[in-house]
Enzyme design. Sequence first.
Site, PDB file in Angstrom:
ATOM      1  N   SER A  30      43.581  43.003  35.389  1.00  0.00           N
ATOM      2  CA  SER A  30      44.037  41.697  34.916  1.00  0.00           C
ATOM      3  C   SER A  30      43.002  40.655  35.293  1.00  0.00           C
ATOM      4  CB  SER A  30      45.389  41.334  35.556  1.00  0.00           C
ATOM      5  OG  SER A  30      45.727  39.982  35.312  1.00  0.00           O
ATOM      6  N   TYR A  58      50.084  40.994  43.342  1.00  0.00           N
ATOM      7  CA  TYR A  58      49.583  41.461  42.047  1.00  0.00           C
ATOM      8  C   TYR A  58      48.070  41.263  41.938  1.00  0.00           C
ATOM      9  CZ  TYR A  58      49.560  42.072  36.936  1.00  0.00           C
ATOM     10  OH  TYR A  58      49.322  42.508  35.654  1.00  0.00           O
ATOM     11  N   LYS A  75      45.280  44.210  41.528  1.00  0.00           N
ATOM     12  CA  LYS A  75      44.406  44.264  40.359  1.00  0.00           C
ATOM     13  C   LYS A  75      42.932  44.125  40.747  1.00  0.00           C
ATOM     14  CE  LYS A  75      47.492  44.976  37.183  1.00  0.00           C
ATOM     15  NZ  LYS A  75      47.521  46.282  36.481  1.00  0.00           N
TER      16      LYS A  75
END
Length: 250
Positions: free
Chosen positions: A146, A159, A163
Amino acid sequence: MAVAAPLAGQVALVTGASRGIGAAIACELGQAGATVVVNYASSAEAAAAVVNRIEAAGGSAWALQADVADEAQVDSMVKAVLERDGRLDVLVNNAGITRDGLVMRMKTADWQSVIDLNLTGVFLCTRAASRAMLRARQGRIINITSVVGLFGNAGQANYSAAKAGVIGLTRSNAAEFAGRGVTVNAVAPGFIESDMTAELDQEPILKAIPLGRMGRPEEVAGAVRFLAADPAAAYMTGQVLQVDGGMVMR
């Protein structure tokens, strides 16, 4: 004369493929001629619908349940693919979750669950699949990371960390596997149309995107297809393709 599908005769495993970006990737690789293994964690009905979409378009697919954060389930999943299809040519590590919150309020369980699935899951699937690929001296692994893995995002420390870790893992594995003809690359989506992004305040988001719109799952899938199926991608490894409308220009 008809041109053969670039992935004809090959087998592709897509994790987290029952919905969203994963489903779009599965359908795209099915159109490229691969037999697609649609992995899902709990949404059997949704996974079956993806299989039906691929088959309705003339492709071949089947669904396979496994929690990619569970080592034993991952090993069993890859074993099942090899037993049924006899090979594994493409792995797309797409499965992921979010558990957003500010660090000062984030529960340890929410940190760990995101790391376990979004990062450790990529490691487990790559380790299991790479054994067959390295023996065959060919294969393509594509990890879905991401843009927040590149620049971070307030409220998404877990997150973003996962990532960013996927990017480091991608480059390390690319260096390890290159000598056996296995490439490892990543695709970093920006804001993509989904049920989750539909709930966000879109005005400030769109202002930050030079193209002025959200991306579509099919546009991420197109980048994955290029890395998986296009002969021109055979000389690419350790790269991160950003599909973000120009949001992060580096």
